[in-house]
Design a protein around this motif. Sequence first.
Motif, mmCIF file in Angstrom:
data_model
loop_
_atom_site.group_PDB
_atom_site.id
_atom_site.type_symbol
_atom_site.label_atom_id
_atom_site.label_comp_id
_atom_site.label_asym_id
_atom_site.label_seq_id
_atom_site.Cartn_x
_atom_site.Cartn_y
_atom_site.Cartn_z
ATOM 1 N N LEU A 216 60.326 -86.630 117.617
ATOM 2 C CA LEU A 216 59.069 -86.345 116.198
ATOM 3 C C LEU A 216 59.111 -84.392 115.994
ATOM 4 N N ILE A 217 59.666 -84.514 115.131
ATOM 5 C CA ILE A 217 60.258 -83.384 114.592
ATOM 6 C C ILE A 217 59.029 -82.155 114.622
ATOM 7 N N GLY A 218 57.380 -82.688 114.327
ATOM 8 C CA GLY A 218 56.536 -81.925 114.646
ATOM 9 C C GLY A 218 56.708 -81.394 115.484
ATOM 10 N N ASP A 219 56.376 -82.023 116.870
ATOM 11 C CA ASP A 219 56.353 -81.922 118.119
ATOM 12 C C ASP A 219 57.088 -80.730 118.736
ATOM 13 N N LYS A 220 58.341 -81.165 118.307
ATOM 14 C CA LYS A 220 59.369 -80.008 119.251
ATOM 15 C C LYS A 220 59.356 -78.774 119.307
ATOM 16 N N GLN A 221 58.469 -78.477 120.084
ATOM 17 C CA GLN A 221 57.739 -76.819 119.602
ATOM 18 C C GLN A 221 57.997 -76.783 121.513
ATOM 19 N N PRO A 222 58.442 -75.410 121.423
ATOM 20 C CA PRO A 222 57.933 -75.273 122.848
ATOM 21 C C PRO A 222 56.411 -75.152 123.687
ATOM 22 N N TYR A 223 55.281 -74.828 122.986
ATOM 23 C CA TYR A 223 54.422 -74.999 123.686
ATOM 24 C C TYR A 223 54.052 -76.449 124.054
ATOM 25 N N PHE A 224 54.883 -77.290 123.413
ATOM 26 C CA PHE A 224 55.220 -78.841 123.893
ATOM 27 C C PHE A 224 55.977 -79.247 125.064
ATOM 28 N N LYS A 225 56.663 -78.246 125.459
ATOM 29 C CA LYS A 225 57.573 -78.767 126.480
ATOM 30 C C LYS A 225 56.858 -78.525 128.007
ATOM 31 N N ASN A 226 56.845 -80.041 128.921
ATOM 32 C CA ASN A 226 56.243 -80.784 129.495
ATOM 33 C C ASN A 226 54.604 -81.538 129.337
ATOM 34 N N SER A 227 54.853 -81.123 128.211
ATOM 35 C CA SER A 227 53.344 -81.576 127.822
ATOM 36 C C SER A 227 52.557 -82.738 127.812
ATOM 37 N N PHE A 228 51.963 -83.758 127.976
ATOM 38 C CA PHE A 228 51.812 -85.279 128.240
ATOM 39 C C PHE A 228 50.511 -84.982 128.167
ATOM 40 N N LYS A 229 50.420 -86.672 127.166
ATOM 41 C CA LYS A 229 49.044 -86.733 126.425
ATOM 42 C C LYS A 229 47.662 -86.851 127.709
ATOM 43 N N THR A 230 46.367 -86.431 127.317
ATOM 44 C CA THR A 230 44.948 -86.555 128.712
ATOM 45 C C THR A 230 44.470 -87.933 128.042
ATOM 46 N N VAL A 231 44.850 -89.072 129.161
ATOM 47 C CA VAL A 231 44.251 -90.387 129.555
ATOM 48 C C VAL A 231 43.083 -90.201 129.902
#
Length: 616
Positions: free
Chosen positions: A524-539
């Motif tokens: 997703l283009i909107g999620d291609k942000q440096p601060y989302f590297k290694n980021s995973f959903k909080t289950v």
Amino acid sequence: MLLFSCFFILSGKKTAVYKTDSILKNIAFDYTNNFYKFQKEVNLLDALTNKKASLKDIKSQVKKTRLAYKKIEFIFDYYQTFYNTTYINGAPLPKISEYFEATEVIKPNGLQALDEAIFEENSLENKQHIKKLANKLKERVDFLLKSHLPIQLKSSQIIESIRSGMVRIFTLGITGYDTPGSVNGLEESLVSLQSMKTAFLHYKEGVNPNAIIKFHHIKRLFEKGENLLKLENNFNEFDRMLFLKEVVNPLYGNLLEFQNLNNILLEPYKKHAQNYKAKNIFDANFLDADFYSELVYLPLDNKNTIELGKLLFNDPQLSNSGKMSCLTCHDPNKAFTDGLPRSVSNKKGVFGARNSPTLLNAGYSTRYFLDMRAFTLETQVAHVLDNPLEFNTTFKAIIEKLNKNANYRKLFKDSYEGITKKNINQRSISNAIAAYVNSLKSFKSPFDRYVRNETTKYPENAKRGFNLFMGKGTCATCHFAPIFNGTTPPFYLESESEVLGITQGFDSINPKLDTDLGRYNNGLIGDKQPYFKNSFKTVSIRNADLTAPYMHNGLFSTLEDVLEFYNLGGGEGMGVKVENQTLSNVHLNLSKQEIDDIIAFIKTLSDTSDFTTNKN
């Protein structure tokens, strides 16, 4: 400013008029005055940072500014939710808002960012950062005075904003979420509670005679909450279970009863997931799962489609090999997981890229999959079907198979006839499976029954664990009640992901960061942000005792290991270089007994009684 309004209350042959105009004018008057006081504190903070005042003085002013904000928050956030969470008091993280600034990255700002920054290293760079935050906050508050005031209020919305305010205090205030630097959550929660009490007391002049007793009961509940918050100024020692059982839930339920007794209509100002007809924050219907599936092919609460979806969920013929079904990775006897570090695939000896999360309560989210690449339960289905390691097929192939089955043809006809020419199609298949997954709700755990007052039995170590989870352990600042997942209260409009610094192995001596980039690489283009590297959903941590191993890569086999990882401050706390870790790298200093207590609490969140072959 406000039109005269009244509600007619019928009682036998008599008709009484419940006038609300003066009540609303008084609440609006208080709110406006408090807003101007907040602006004054913001201006003083801005002036101090421009004058290069001492850090001590700026810190004191940040506290005063935040406390002034807490007097208006329950109304302001109700009417201006997106502006508030984007610019005034949202999490101190970079964000993209679809409502403001298009796809531009919005840097951390607002009151939470100030609270965090003021307790960071006393460097020239940080002082400049604080100054910029204060300047921006002043700009936005000045703008709000022109756009937000004067405010039009409705009686129903005041009651609902107070009830949502109680949810906010419980989930964001006393947990420390709102005060990441100062940990001043108890004092701020007290100010919030007092402001809501002041607003409620205005109803005394127009209360229906049938509601007088209820009015005074609610007043006493507010006073009890004030006393509990005043008595304890140690953040780690505050009894959150007592506060929940004796203040938060009683207020939440009694305010609804007061509203009904006064014939104040239930007419929410905004659309969100919170169900105002619920009487307890942990009622099974407190959140409306259908809110997250508003644009589906057919509403997901249809009994026929749920039953059809269950058949499809269990049917291996949907896969190309005819050997794999949804059940393969989501076994009801394992709380809808497969118990493996990484999910199985359709190839012998080959495993998927990530762990299979539970599907229980999965519907309470705005994003799906661990990398958050799907926006609905329906679209989630397609990702599984065309995955080469999973079903490895197409909707066209599945449609052909289902059309050859007389039973399926009948079931699809019963559920979907009249919507399109062909009853069995991509949307109807996805919708049926989504309906079944959406029905997998789990709210009969020992914890739920205890906080709903359905039982008086609850382990003492679990009580301690709950208080630690909601306080010292900071678990509840990411896993929000009541689902204990990453969907943010009090309106539950957005699901979060976190950067925890998950490592390739649990090696605290020579740890290495896991190479899975998670949300950053979800396409997703909107999620291609440096601060989302290694980021995973909080289950959700509901049923976590049954869903080992843990994390996206199945790193931890026990809850003890998970808690120890958090106790060490995640990857960064263990010495790993992690970009934008959202988990604090500060060691929690939880003792072995405290870790055991938190696990005891987590175990009381287990409930698979409606789904396992051996029902409890």
